[in-house]
Each structure stands twice: as structure tokens, then as C-alpha cells.
Write an enzyme that holds these catalytic residues in place. Structure first.
Site, PDB file in Angstrom:
ATOM      1  N   SER A 170       0.795  -1.237   0.000  1.00  0.00           N
ATOM      2  CA  SER A 170       0.000   0.000   0.000  1.00  0.00           C
ATOM      3  C   SER A 170       0.822   1.280   0.000  1.00  0.00           C
ATOM      4  CB  SER A 170      -0.952   0.010   1.194  1.00  0.00           C
ATOM      5  OG  SER A 170      -2.050  -0.826   0.942  1.00  0.00           O
ATOM      6  N   LYS A 172       0.077   3.663  -2.719  1.00  0.00           N
ATOM      7  CA  LYS A 172      -1.004   4.635  -2.635  1.00  0.00           C
ATOM      8  C   LYS A 172      -0.477   6.072  -2.550  1.00  0.00           C
ATOM      9  CE  LYS A 172      -4.676   1.728  -0.626  1.00  0.00           C
ATOM     10  NZ  LYS A 172      -4.084   0.386  -0.545  1.00  0.00           N
ATOM     11  N   SER A 198      -6.073   2.743   4.534  1.00  0.00           N
ATOM     12  CA  SER A 198      -5.507   2.101   3.346  1.00  0.00           C
ATOM     13  C   SER A 198      -6.592   1.332   2.588  1.00  0.00           C
ATOM     14  CB  SER A 198      -4.365   1.156   3.736  1.00  0.00           C
ATOM     15  OG  SER A 198      -3.477   0.968   2.675  1.00  0.00           O
TER      16      SER A 198
END
Length: 379
Positions: free
Chosen positions: A79, A82, A137
Site C-alpha cells: 500500500s 497509494k 488504506s
């Protein structure tokens, strides 16, 4: 994309041939960053137990890399990718804009994804969707924003263009959420570039340092969400790191734990990225904290071993501090912070295009780290 970027395949091949031979070709940020041994400009106090497969610590304002280990090694980012998603789309929609989620918005989210709890038929503000991305997330929040942007495929294409603009040549985007997909890779160097660029945006800084927020549950109800960054929240047996700004953590069963963080002490801001330590889930945070401690204690005297490059078209030495614009108590003060070109746009100028394509040709020749089958995504 401007005309200067639309060079022919023949031109690209010519640039590749003109590049230095494989043994001497340049490495983005400095040749030492490609070495398989620890690179450090000072032997004083460097943490002894660093089990991560790759790591880097750098000064945010100068861009100097103070120490690194296999900084360009391509690994699954989980993640932490991101951050690039936010670099690409954060300013695309007004924060007070509203969107009623449909079932189509939530289609295609990989099984095992981390979720914030978005429900079809419920209306959310853009601000709330970004809270879901940064704090929890949430892959559901990512997919809703991607559909608002015209779809996952378009968003992936724009993220790839943004990575090129940021000169993050180790990164290949397959999905916008960071979930394990074959071929989806990044590096400690590139993740640090994403964080550094994002921290120049007041909204990015505000989201990544937010600890809790109220989130719609549907039917007029709300529930509290907490930031999964354990160095920010001080949870799971860890203490909150003094001066931590954020930025983003990640975990999948294949990628292991990844973390990019930033902290300020005595007016100095450091960036750290740690990828895939061999120990427990807390190890990624413990090793990041140890590297930050070293950077604040000894990094000022360390000779740089490399540098974080600026995005295409941005001048050097003009970046504002990531803490400028913060009022007391961590609130965002008024004013704007200059950003680079919009997502997917390359700056005009033959020299810039040649440099970018030469770097791209070099990157294409580098051997990619193979990515195994996808796994569970928890942060």
C-alpha cells in the site's frame, strides 16, 4: 503529452545506443545507490540490526541521500504505492465534492483487500474518501476514486505517467491500490520520491498525519477510523515517533511490510523507506525509527551517498519544507504550495525529453525482480 515526448522508436533506440555501456551506465541519484552493500557517508552510529531487503534515509529539503541499502531494488510495494495514487489524483476533485457510491464503483476489488467499509448507495465527500485511503488504506476508497476519475485502467495509465514525471523509473503500476499483482514493483528510492513530492502538498500532509476521523456508516450513522501507521498512532506495542509527519505503510503476504515515513526535529525533516524486513510486523517501524534516530543524530555530518532527483520540469532547491504551512497543533495553515506538472504531462524541451528517455531506456534494460503470485492485503 507534448510533442517533445512523442519521439519515435528509432530515436529511443538511438538514445539507448548512445547511453554508456552496461558496466558504466549512470544510476539515477548516483551510482552508489545501485550497490548491494550498505552505503553511508559516516560510520558513526548506524543501526546494527537492519534486516530489510532495501532501505534509504534522506534529507527532505536538500534531497541528499544520507545512507542506503539496495535503494533501486525492485520489490512489491504493497500500500505504499497509494502515495503515487495520491500524487496523481489528490487535486483532481474538490474536497467538499460528493459522490454516491454504486455497485460498479466497488467491482473488481481484489479479495483479501484492506477496506474502510464503503457501502453502495451511501454518499461520501471526496474528503472522506481520501481519509479512507490514507488512514485505513482502503482499497474500496481507492477504487471509488479511480472510477470517479474515469476507471481503473485510466487511473493506472495516469499513475504510470506520474511516475515518469517524478523520474521514478523503478516503478511499474498494475493496479492503483498496491495489491499484489504480477509485475507491480517499486523501490525504496522511488517510494521516497513519492513521499517527498506528496509532502509538498498541504492536503497530502494533512491526510497522512491524521490519526482518527469519523466515517459514514450509512443511514446517518458514523464510526471512527484510525490510522494504521503504528509510528503515528503509537499502537501494537510501539510508541509514537516524536515529530512524525506520516506518510504511508503497507503489508501483503507476498510483499511483507513496507513503510515510508517522514519526521521533523529541530527544523530538519528526514525521509525514510524500509522494505521487507525479515522480522515481525513491528520490525518495519522499529527499523525506520532507528534510521530516523541515526539521521537526526549523525546524518548532518554524513557525506551524501546520492541524491533524490527533482521531478521533470521542477527546479532544484526551490521545494518548500513539508512542515511549512502547518500551524500549531498540526493544522494546515492558509496558502498554497507549488506543485509540478499535472499527471501525465511532460514538460516541453528537447533536452528534458532526451534525459527522460535516456533514463527510461536504461531502466528498461535493468533486470526486474520477479513477482510471485498475489497474496493477502492487510494494510
Amino acid at each position: 503529452m507534448c510533442d517533445s515526448a512523442r519521439l519515435s522508436r528509432r530515436t529511443l533506440l538511438a538514445l539507448a545506443v548512445a547511453a554508456p555501456a552496461s558496466g558504466t551506465r549512470p544510476v539515477l541519484g548516483g551510482d552508489r545507490l545501485a550497490r548491494d552493500t550498505v552505503q553511508v557517508g559516516s560510520t558513526t552510529g548506524l543501526p546494527r540490526r537492519l534486516t530489510a531487503r532495501s532501505w534509504l534515509v534522506a534529507d527532505h529539503d536538500t534531497g541528499h541521500v544520507l545512507a542506503a541499502y539496495r535503494a533501486h531494488l525492485r520489490l512489491p510495494p504493497a500500500s505504499t504505492l497509494k502515495m503515487l495514487f495520491a500524487d496523481t489524483l489528490l487535486d483532481r476533485f474538490p474536497r467538499d465534492g460528493r459522490h454516491t457510491v454504486t455497485a460498479a464503483d466497488l467491482a473488481g476489488i481484489p479479495a483479501g483487500s484492506s477496506l474502510v467499509g464503503i457501502r453502495a448507495g451511501t454518499t461520501y465527500t471526496v474528503d472522506q474518501l481520501w481519509q479512507g485511503v490514507f488512514l485505513r488504506s482502503g482499497n474500496d476508497a481507492v477504487h471509488v476514486l479511480a472510477h470517479m476519475n474515469g476507471g481503473v485502467a485510466r487511473t493506472v495509465a495516469e499513475m504510470r505517467a506520474k511516475a515518469r514525471e517524478l523520474r521514478a523509473l523503478d516503478t511499474h503500476v498494475v493496479s492503483p491500490d498496491g495489491f499484489d499483482h504480477p509485475g507491480q514493483v517499486s523501490s525504496a528510492y522511488d517510494l521516497t520520491l513519492f513521499a517527498r513530492h506528496g509532502l509538498r502538498d498541504p492536503g497530502f500532509r494533512s491526510y497522512c498525519r491524521t490519526r482518527t476521523a469519523d466515517f459514514p456508516a450509512g443511514g446517518g450513522e458514523r464510526f471512527q477510523i484510525q490510522n494504521t501507521d503504528r509510528l503515528l498512532s503509537g499502537t501494537w506495542g510501539l510508541r509514537a515517533y516524536p515529530g512524525l509527519i506520516g506518510v504511508k505503510n503497507g503489508y501483503t503476504s507476498h510483499a511483507g511490510n513496507t513503510f515510508t515515513g517522514a519526521a521533523t526535529r529541530a527544523g530538519r525533516t528526514l525521509l525514510v523507506t524500509v522494505m521487507h524486513p525479515a522480522d515481525s510486523a513491528n520490525a518495519v517501524y522499529e527499523q525506520a525509527a532507528a534510521l530516523l534516530d541515526w539521521g537526526f543524530s549523525h546524518g548532518a555530518a554524513a557525506r551524501p551517498v546520492g541524491t533524490l532527483v527533482e521531478p521533470v520540469g521542477e527546479g532544484r532547491g526551490t521545494a518548500p519544507s513539508p512542515t511549512s504551512g502547518f500551524g500549531a497543533g498540526g493544522t494546515v495553515a492558509g496558502g498554497t504550495v507549488a506543485r509540478g506538472p499535472s499527471a501525465g504531462r511532460l514538460v516541453e524541451g528537447a533536452g528534458t525529453a532526451v534525459a527522460l528517455l535516456a533514463g527510461g531506456a536504461w531502466a528498461l534494460r535493468r533486470r526486474r525482480t520477479p513477482v510471485r503470485a498475489r497474496g493477502r492485503h492487510r494494510e
